[in-house]
Design an enzyme around this catalytic site. Structure first.
Site, PDB file in Angstrom:
ATOM      1  N   HIS A  80     -21.412  -8.865   2.806  1.00 38.52           N
ATOM      2  CA  HIS A  80     -22.149 -10.118   2.718  1.00 38.52           C
ATOM      3  C   HIS A  80     -23.245 -10.290   3.764  1.00 38.52           C
ATOM      4  O   HIS A  80     -24.077 -11.182   3.632  1.00 38.52           O
ATOM      5  CB  HIS A  80     -21.179 -11.287   2.855  1.00 38.52           C
ATOM      6  CG  HIS A  80     -20.605 -11.406   4.233  1.00 38.52           C
ATOM      7  ND1 HIS A  80     -19.626 -10.554   4.697  1.00 38.52           N
ATOM      8  CD2 HIS A  80     -20.881 -12.253   5.253  1.00 38.52           C
ATOM      9  CE1 HIS A  80     -19.324 -10.888   5.938  1.00 38.52           C
ATOM     10  NE2 HIS A  80     -20.071 -11.905   6.301  1.00 38.52           N
ATOM     11  N   THR A  91     -12.819  -9.860  -2.375  1.00 36.84           N
ATOM     12  CA  THR A  91     -12.407 -10.204  -1.018  1.00 36.84           C
ATOM     13  C   THR A  91     -13.324 -11.263  -0.394  1.00 36.84           C
ATOM     14  O   THR A  91     -14.273 -11.727  -1.015  1.00 36.84           O
ATOM     15  CB  THR A  91     -12.408  -8.948  -0.126  1.00 36.84           C
ATOM     16  OG1 THR A  91     -13.754  -8.463   0.001  1.00 36.84           O
ATOM     17  CG2 THR A  91     -11.551  -7.857  -0.727  1.00 36.84           C
ATOM     18  N   GLU A 106     -11.132   0.209  -1.559  1.00 33.36           N
ATOM     19  CA  GLU A 106     -12.254  -0.457  -2.206  1.00 33.36           C
ATOM     20  C   GLU A 106     -13.179   0.556  -2.862  1.00 33.36           C
ATOM     21  O   GLU A 106     -13.318   1.693  -2.384  1.00 33.36           O
ATOM     22  CB  GLU A 106     -13.033  -1.294  -1.192  1.00 33.36           C
ATOM     23  CG  GLU A 106     -12.216  -2.431  -0.606  1.00 33.36           C
ATOM     24  CD  GLU A 106     -12.941  -3.217   0.469  1.00 33.36           C
ATOM     25  OE1 GLU A 106     -12.477  -4.312   0.812  1.00 33.36           O
ATOM     26  OE2 GLU A 106     -13.981  -2.726   0.961  1.00 33.36           O
ATOM     27  N   ASP A 157       0.849  -1.193   0.000  1.00 38.77           N
ATOM     28  CA  ASP A 157       0.000   0.000   0.000  1.00 38.77           C
ATOM     29  C   ASP A 157       0.885   1.244   0.000  1.00 38.77           C
ATOM     30  O   ASP A 157       1.759   1.391   0.860  1.00 38.77           O
ATOM     31  CB  ASP A 157      -0.906   0.028   1.230  1.00 38.77           C
ATOM     32  CG  ASP A 157      -2.039  -0.972   1.148  1.00 38.77           C
ATOM     33  OD1 ASP A 157      -2.202  -1.595   0.079  1.00 38.77           O
ATOM     34  OD2 ASP A 157      -2.759  -1.146   2.146  1.00 38.77           O
ATOM     35  N   HIS A 214      -6.963   7.118   0.703  1.00 36.71           N
ATOM     36  CA  HIS A 214      -7.732   7.180   1.944  1.00 36.71           C
ATOM     37  C   HIS A 214      -6.771   7.221   3.122  1.00 36.71           C
ATOM     38  O   HIS A 214      -5.568   6.979   2.986  1.00 36.71           O
ATOM     39  CB  HIS A 214      -8.648   5.956   2.069  1.00 36.71           C
ATOM     40  CG  HIS A 214      -7.898   4.667   2.226  1.00 36.71           C
ATOM     41  ND1 HIS A 214      -7.300   4.013   1.170  1.00 36.71           N
ATOM     42  CD2 HIS A 214      -7.641   3.893   3.319  1.00 36.71           C
ATOM     43  CE1 HIS A 214      -6.718   2.918   1.599  1.00 36.71           C
ATOM     44  NE2 HIS A 214      -6.909   2.817   2.900  1.00 36.71           N
ATOM     45  N   GLU A 244      -8.890 -12.566  -2.815  1.00 35.01           N
ATOM     46  CA  GLU A 244      -8.236 -12.172  -1.561  1.00 35.01           C
ATOM     47  C   GLU A 244      -9.019 -12.711  -0.377  1.00 35.01           C
ATOM     48  O   GLU A 244     -10.239 -12.849  -0.440  1.00 35.01           O
ATOM     49  CB  GLU A 244      -8.143 -10.644  -1.430  1.00 35.01           C
ATOM     50  CG  GLU A 244      -7.339  -9.946  -2.501  1.00 35.01           C
ATOM     51  CD  GLU A 244      -7.186  -8.457  -2.204  1.00 35.01           C
ATOM     52  OE1 GLU A 244      -7.514  -8.041  -1.061  1.00 35.01           O
ATOM     53  OE2 GLU A 244      -6.750  -7.714  -3.101  1.00 35.01           O
ATOM     54  N   ASN A 245      -8.295 -13.005   0.693  1.00 39.39           N
ATOM     55  CA  ASN A 245      -8.956 -13.237   1.979  1.00 39.39           C
ATOM     56  C   ASN A 245      -9.069 -11.911   2.714  1.00 39.39           C
ATOM     57  O   ASN A 245      -8.275 -10.989   2.485  1.00 39.39           O
ATOM     58  CB  ASN A 245      -8.182 -14.259   2.820  1.00 39.39           C
ATOM     59  CG  ASN A 245      -6.752 -13.825   3.063  1.00 39.39           C
ATOM     60  OD1 ASN A 245      -6.045 -13.427   2.132  1.00 39.39           O
ATOM     61  ND2 ASN A 245      -6.304 -13.896   4.305  1.00 39.39           N
TER      62      ASN A 245
END
Length: 541
Positions: free
Chosen positions: A370, A412, A254, A129, A169, A450-451
């Site tokens: 989710h 993700t 995101e 990042d 961000h 991705e996890n």
């Protein structure tokens, strides 16, 4: 069509459940790895690690307690570079606090030890990042890349490929640039705002994308200038070392609104709140409502959407037959979601212009909101900016916008199993991911899995493996190709605990073996298809 309204002159203008865990790499679990890590000089790295691997990644991080490695542990030799051509690239992400506020690596010795262990395992690359606030922190247009240059050089010396996420961000370790914060003190409407006037200080509202409120520049101008500076600093690395740039489009990099902030306003599994109450977004809402000759629709967001921590049935807007089904609800949700898609389009257009001639891939991360997925309204997705309900596919219009820019998509929550989630929250991370993967395939967008949290238990690793290799089918019979890569989040002290390291190592070996076998089958099928085609041409002749 509301999209038509956006073209008229008067309208010129993940989420994944936020993880509360901190990815950090401490010294104690690394003692057997560090050894003479402090003595692992550039000379040794250049001698042992001359090649680079073609992988994609997100990067791990280390904490201050990792600064003092033990000298009593023997050093692990690095056994060359990862192969140039791999069937499935595996990347590991660095922790978010790898750079401190002084733009220096927080714990370089422990980081070197962790990278060395990943190299021995055959990991393809590392994801890093890169935070706007740590580079252009003092004055607009003044960029200091020293810290990130040293970090990327350290990673490349181990022979890793690098994926870079350009983060616009703020995080606790990397605030927004001080000059932007100063502008926000004078004009707080540059931040996303909820209906109570609460500001989300982690990123700028998309309402200022084309408004010159940042010392005479728009937000998109500022983002583009930052990307130009990054290109000027690192373009010699493009293609051979830096192979992907993920463009941050919201919190956690995101593409979403900050509807579920990690402060005291929200707690899981609340529906969150719409972030459209800064004066710039409200002006756009009003203009679009006026164009449709419904001026009352442009006064504010939904009055009955409740507050951050409520459940859908506790609100008038999100319950099964709530006002999200009314003409006003449909208008508002289309406007809110299209504004997010237009935000992606504007920033990615600038990114495509900046990197047009560069030999690297562009990518975007999409959230996985989710919880409450198995209800009619999908409330957390609505507040995040995705008009996805039981009656409507909200990812298709967004992914169509992404496809115009030929970007990859990072998805993700690939480790989460639906049966492990509390039944009363109607979660379904598996169905959500399947929907996203299928829509991405329909738009021919490459997908990286991705996890969300660093887990090493058998259930999580098994689920990751299943997502990578099990065939995805849909009623529409869309061919879904396998993921283009895996990014494991992230390099932590937990990873090097004996049981976890054994589990992760076995997982990587299984993935490598299955991907190579799958690649071999694909090549055999391709050869067979060519042979059949040639035979057919012979017969026709």
């Amino acid at each position: 069509m509301l999209s038509d309204v956006f073209q008229r002159p008067r309208c010129s203008q993940r989420a994944a459940v936020p993880s509360t865990s901190t990815c950090s790499l401490h010294a104690a679990p690394l003692r057997r790895l560090v050894g003479r890590g402090a003595q692992h000089t550039r000379r040794h790295q250049d001698r042992d690690l001359t090649n680079h691997a073609t992988w994609q990644t997100t990067a791990p991080i280390l904490t201050p307690s990792a600064r003092r490695p033990s000298a009593a542990v023997p050093e692990i030799p690095v056994q060359g570079s990862a192969p140039e051509d791999v069937a499935l690239p595996i990347f590991v992400a660095l922790d978010k606090a790898v750079m401190n506020s002084s733009r220096e690596m927080a714990y370089p010795e422990a980081l070197s030890a962790g990278l060395k262990a990943l190299k021995v395992l055959g990991i393809t690359g590392v994801s890093v990042d890169v935070h706007w606030g740590l580079v252009e922190g003092k004055e607009p247009g003044v960029y200091d890349w020293t810290g990130y240059r040293n970090l990327l050089r350290l990673i490349s010396d181990f022979g890793f490929r690098i994926h870079v996420s350009l983060c616009f961000h703020a995080t606790p370790a990397a605030p927004l640039p001080r000059w932007v914060v100063a502008e926000g003190e004078k004009n707080p409407d540059i931040y996303y705002t909820d209906k109570a006037g609460g500001r989300s200080l982690e990123c700028l509202t998309l309402g200022v994308n084309d408004v010159p409120v940042l010392r005479g520049r728009t937000a998109v101008d500022v983002y583009a200038a930052f990307m130009h500076s990054f290109k000027g600093e690192f373009s010699p690395w493009f293609g051979n070392t830096i192979t992907e740039v993920l463009v941050g489009l919201g919190p956690k990099c995101e593409l979403k609104y900050p509807a579920h902030p990690l402060d005291s306003r929200w707690s899981y599994p609340g529906v969150g709140e719409f972030q459209c109450y800064d004066r710039f977004m409200l002006a756009t809402l009003k203009a679009c409502a006026d164009q449709l000759e419904q001026p009352s629709w442009g006064l504010s967001g939904p009055h009955d959407a409740g507050s951050y921590c409520l459940w859908p049935h506790q609100t008038g807007f999100f319950h099964q037959h709530g006002s999200w089904t009314t003409p006003y609800g449909r208008f508002f949700m289309q406007w809110y979601s299209e504004m997010l898609a237009r935000h992606a389009d504007a920033v990615l257009s600038s990114a495509r212009d900046v990197f047009a001639s560069s030999p690297l891939n562009l990518a975007v991360r999409v959230p996985g909101s989710h919880w409450w997925y198995n209800t009619a309204s999908h409330a957390p997705e609505l507040t995040s900016g995705y008009y996805n309900t039981a009656e409507r596919d909200g990812y298709l219009p967004v992914f169509r916008a992404l496809a115009r820019h030929r970007v990859g998509v990072h998805l993700t929550l690939a480790e989460a199993r639906s049966r492990d989630e509390p039944a009363e929250m109607f979660c379904d991370p598996e169905r959500l991911l399947s929907q996203q993967v299928t829509v991405a395939a329909s738009q021919r967008l490459p997908v990286v899995i991705e996890n969300d949290t660093p887990r090493f238990d058998a259930a999580a690793l098994s689920r990751l493996e299943s997502v990578l290799f099990d065939t995805v089918t849909t009623g529409a019979a869309i061919d879904v190709p396998p993921p283009a890569g895996l990014t494991f989040n992230c390099l932590t002290d937990e990873m090097f605990e004996p049981n976890n390291w054994r589990a992760f190592k076995a997982f990587v070996l299984r993935v490598r073996e299955r991907s190579e076998a799958q690649s071999g089958r694909s090549e055999a099928c391709a050869v067979g298809a060519d042979s059949v085609s040639q035979d057919r041409q012979t017969i026709l002749a």
